[in-house]
Design an enzyme around this catalytic site. Structure first.
Site, PDB file in Angstrom:
ATOM      1  N   ASP A 288       5.715 -10.288  -6.222  1.00  0.00           N
ATOM      2  CA  ASP A 288       4.290 -10.523  -6.472  1.00  0.00           C
ATOM      3  C   ASP A 288       4.074 -11.820  -7.249  1.00  0.00           C
ATOM      4  O   ASP A 288       3.253 -12.656  -6.871  1.00  0.00           O
ATOM      5  CB  ASP A 288       3.681  -9.364  -7.281  1.00  0.00           C
ATOM      6  CG  ASP A 288       3.385  -8.160  -6.409  1.00  0.00           C
ATOM      7  OD1 ASP A 288       3.990  -8.068  -5.326  1.00  0.00           O
ATOM      8  OD2 ASP A 288       2.564  -7.329  -6.813  1.00  0.00           O
TER       9      ASP A 288
ATOM     10  N   PRO B 141      -8.836  -5.878  -5.302  1.00  0.00           N
ATOM     11  CA  PRO B 141      -8.801  -4.450  -5.671  1.00  0.00           C
ATOM     12  C   PRO B 141      -7.567  -4.134  -6.523  1.00  0.00           C
ATOM     13  O   PRO B 141      -6.496  -4.692  -6.288  1.00  0.00           O
ATOM     14  CB  PRO B 141      -8.733  -3.733  -4.320  1.00  0.00           C
ATOM     15  CG  PRO B 141      -9.198  -4.727  -3.315  1.00  0.00           C
ATOM     16  CD  PRO B 141      -8.847  -6.073  -3.847  1.00  0.00           C
TER      17      PRO B 141
ATOM     18  N   ALA C 262      -0.619  -9.400 -10.894  1.00  0.00           N
ATOM     19  CA  ALA C 262       0.105 -10.682 -10.867  1.00  0.00           C
ATOM     20  C   ALA C 262      -0.870 -11.843 -10.698  1.00  0.00           C
ATOM     21  O   ALA C 262      -0.724 -12.893 -11.338  1.00  0.00           O
ATOM     22  CB  ALA C 262       1.125 -10.680  -9.731  1.00  0.00           C
TER      23      ALA C 262
ATOM     24  N   SER D 188      -2.901  -7.448  -7.673  1.00  0.00           N
ATOM     25  CA  SER D 188      -3.995  -7.833  -8.565  1.00  0.00           C
ATOM     26  C   SER D 188      -3.498  -8.238  -9.953  1.00  0.00           C
ATOM     27  O   SER D 188      -3.919  -9.260 -10.500  1.00  0.00           O
ATOM     28  CB  SER D 188      -4.979  -6.661  -8.639  1.00  0.00           C
ATOM     29  OG  SER D 188      -5.454  -6.468  -9.919  1.00  0.00           O
TER      30      SER D 188
END
Ligand code: PMV
Length: 309
Positions: free
Chosen positions: A149, A98, A107, A105
């Protein structure tokens, strides 16, 4: 070259320390293999194009139009590989992670993209290379990312992290059953990180007290995770959530899901990531997971992921 190569990278969830990590305190994040970004690279016939199915986006990449972060990821990787920019390549990006919900997301998409381009040119990029290249694109998405991340998705391992200093795998003494529940609200991380920065600039002393408290929670959590003391891990998640409320990055929806998870038997729960939307993460004993999942669904979670770390 006519072959097809692909690469994947997992989503991630921050267990402890978001926001304070931007200010040099530690954080703990883990990969979420149930959600993946996958990138496929094959020979094309019309320059270098990226098709990002989930984002409904088609891009033509050249060094002159490298404004989009995906294009920048490709350009920087080609530069790193010394591979030149004149290629007919078709790059397909697919992701089940998501967007804008604390799953890292952007990264993960960049990590998969960078690895796939590397593979296409027969270069095995190290996780450190991938992490650095992902970071360069994260700056475009998030302004001043801490680097957590890119680190956790590039290494795909549970990570204890201090900005520009420490990147450790941490020991997990007993498997942790996590329930991650999505509010369905997308709030850009840049926004909450910017608000925390503005608050910190107005009142650095008060913010430093909260950042320090979070840093202590993270260190205690690392020890509790290593000892397998899941009750203590849960208690520390609850404490961390309170600190994030003090930073004003939680929201009614997040608080509601946190309460619902706890009421259903979770040992602890907190918002995760940028906040004001996105996810909560709860820890539960294996036999309580089902109840927690049902409770957060009933409380309005639009998606629920179970994972074991
Ligand atoms: O919401 P996410 O997954 O992008 O996580 C953001 C974490 C922050 O600590 C708020 C920002 C950062 O760069 O670490």
């Amino acid at each position: 070259m006519s072959r097809t190569v692909s690469a994947s990278a997992p989503g991630k969830v921050i267990l402890f320390g978001e926001h304070a990590v931007v200010y040099g305190r530690p954080a703990i994040a883990v990969p979420v293999p149930a959600r993946q970004a996958t990138v496929t690279v094959r020979a094309g016939d019309d320059g270098l194009t990226i098709h990002a199915t989930n984002l409904d986006c088609v891009l033509t990449v050249s060094p002159d139009n490298a404004e989009d972060p995906l294009a920048v990821a490709v350009i920087n990787t080609l530069r790193h590989l010394d591979a030149g920019f004149e290629h007919d390549l078709s790059v397909q990006v697919k992701s089940t992670i998501p967007i804008g919900s604390g799953f890292g997301s952007s990264a993960a998409v960049s990590a998969a993209l960078i690895q796939a381009i590397g593979r296409y040119f027969d270069a095995e990029l190290t996780p450190a290379d991938v992490s650095r290249l992902v970071y360069e694109t994260e700056v475009l998405y998030h302004g001043t990312p801490s680097g957590i991340d890119n680190t956790v998705v590039a290494y795909a391992e549970p990570t204890y992290f201090v900005r520009q200093q420490i990147m450790d795998r941490f020991d997990v003494g007993r498997p942790m059953h996590l329930v991650i529940a999505d509010t369905g609200r997308m709030t850009p991380t840049r926004e909450t990180v910017g608000d925390v920065r503005a608050g910190w600039q107005r009142d650095p002393e008060t913010y430093a007290v909260v950042f320090d408290a979070i840093g202590e929670i993270v260190d205690a959590a690392r020890a509790a995770i290593a000892e397998g003391d899941l009750v203590e891990v849960g208690r520390l998640m609850d404490e961390n959530h309170l600190c994030l409320r003090q930073l004003d990055v939680s929201s009614d929806e997040l608080d509601y899901l946190v309460c619902a998870a706890r009421a259903a038997g979770a040992m602890g729960a907190k918002m995760s990531g940028g906040g004001r939307g996105g996810n909560i993460v709860a820890i539960a004993l294996p036999w309580a997971v089902k109840d927690v999942v049902e409770a957060v669904r009933a409380a309005g979670a639009v998606a629920v992921i179970e994972t074991v770390v």
